[in-house]
Write an enzyme that holds these catalytic residues in place. Sequence first.
Site, PDB file in Angstrom:
ATOM      1  N   ILE A 154      -0.639   5.712   4.701  1.00  0.00           N
ATOM      2  CA  ILE A 154      -2.357   5.123   5.302  1.00  0.00           C
ATOM      3  C   ILE A 154      -2.922   5.906   6.665  1.00  0.00           C
ATOM      4  O   ILE A 154      -3.773   6.406   6.765  1.00  0.00           O
ATOM      5  CB  ILE A 154      -2.461   3.858   5.302  1.00  0.00           C
ATOM      6  N   ARG A 234      -1.257  -5.879   8.418  1.00  0.00           N
ATOM      7  CA  ARG A 234      -0.812  -7.397   8.133  1.00  0.00           C
ATOM      8  C   ARG A 234      -1.449  -8.226   9.259  1.00  0.00           C
ATOM      9  O   ARG A 234      -1.139  -7.805  10.602  1.00  0.00           O
ATOM     10  CB  ARG A 234       0.655  -7.420   8.009  1.00  0.00           C
ATOM     11  N   HIS A 295      -9.297  -9.236   2.905  1.00  0.00           N
ATOM     12  CA  HIS A 295      -8.057  -8.314   2.616  1.00  0.00           C
ATOM     13  C   HIS A 295      -8.715  -7.578   1.148  1.00  0.00           C
ATOM     14  O   HIS A 295      -7.946  -7.552  -0.010  1.00  0.00           O
ATOM     15  CB  HIS A 295      -6.841  -9.056   2.202  1.00  0.00           C
ATOM     16  N   GLN A 296      -9.680  -6.973   1.630  1.00  0.00           N
ATOM     17  CA  GLN A 296     -10.365  -6.221   0.264  1.00  0.00           C
ATOM     18  C   GLN A 296     -10.298  -4.700   0.349  1.00  0.00           C
ATOM     19  O   GLN A 296     -10.525  -3.799  -0.335  1.00  0.00           O
ATOM     20  CB  GLN A 296     -11.714  -6.485   0.232  1.00  0.00           C
ATOM     21  N   ALA A 297      -9.273  -4.185   1.438  1.00  0.00           N
ATOM     22  CA  ALA A 297      -9.474  -2.666   1.681  1.00  0.00           C
ATOM     23  C   ALA A 297      -8.691  -2.000   0.423  1.00  0.00           C
ATOM     24  O   ALA A 297      -8.971  -0.461   0.084  1.00  0.00           O
ATOM     25  CB  ALA A 297      -8.348  -2.376   2.807  1.00  0.00           C
ATOM     26  N   PHE A 298      -7.786  -2.568  -0.248  1.00  0.00           N
ATOM     27  CA  PHE A 298      -7.086  -1.746  -1.421  1.00  0.00           C
ATOM     28  C   PHE A 298      -7.905  -1.895  -2.691  1.00  0.00           C
ATOM     29  O   PHE A 298      -7.825  -1.123  -3.513  1.00  0.00           O
ATOM     30  CB  PHE A 298      -5.915  -2.699  -1.632  1.00  0.00           C
TER      31      PHE A 298
END
Length: 329
Positions: A154, A234, A295-298
């Site tokens: 990343i 995290r 937690h939407q980056a993925f």
Amino acid sequence: MKVLIYSTKPFEIPLLELANNGVHDLHFTEKRLTSDTAMLALNYNAISIFSADDASNIVLEKLRDFGVKYITLRSAGHDNINLKTAGSLGFKVANSPNYSPNAIAEHAIALLLSFNRKIALAQNQTLNNNFLLDNLIGFDLIRKTVGVMGTGKIGSVLVKILHGFGCTILANDISSNEQLVRGYGVVYSSKEQLSKEAEIIFICLPLNQITHHMFDEEYLSKFRKKPIIVNVARGAIVKTNEILKALDTGIISGYITDVYEREHGVFFYNRSSDIPNDPTLHHLIRHPKTLVTPHQAFATNEALQNIASATFDNLNAWENDKHSVNKLV
């Protein structure tokens, strides 16, 4: 084999079923894996878990007793499972390590640009027919000194994007990536040096004993240029309460995050009618110098497809008595 998929989201099910191609007997539950829900896995050969699931020692012992032999993670990070215990109990464990570093890195940039250029505020103002610019002043990214903590998959993608913006890039990691040094002018620095020079800091580190609460009062006090911190790793890498204090005292200029250290049971769920009793989270999401996403980056089509494929690559390998290429244990 018979597979129970914990923490299933509606948008995942079609992709998982497609990737399975009818090979395994799939069962889905929206419930998180916890000590209380481990019993749902009774008589299943395998389970699939997400980053919000709890595969700590006592849970693993229960799963072993219930007959589970295989655990496949629908995530790259694996701080939510005790791998040493899993190995000693005879589990085979694999993750989804390469689903889309681009998705995470691009979201990190989107967060920074949204915060810097006051996109949410601008939209709210225009919806109310307020077209003033007084509250919407940002800054150019070109020639800004940006720190990238963690230059794995990343972080490496993030470096390439930042280079395109014309940023001066400092990096910190346990080892240097010479390709980034040669191709993108990255300078590897100590944590201390980075804290003195960086105007923006991206956190792209795994969560472990070394990085847990790395951004504490002591480290934050070393900052010299009031940086904006962007966390797409995290939540527990930072001490959230100390971050909030640093915002209030002007040590940092902003905190932008896709993660939260106590997000389990909150992120990925609609809690609008059952508001979490968490004053720190309440303060964090309402602070004028923060931007928080759940937690939407993925969550891109490509990443979700890759996660589904990796999940069944792992299961198919075990079904055929082979080692998974993604094995952790």
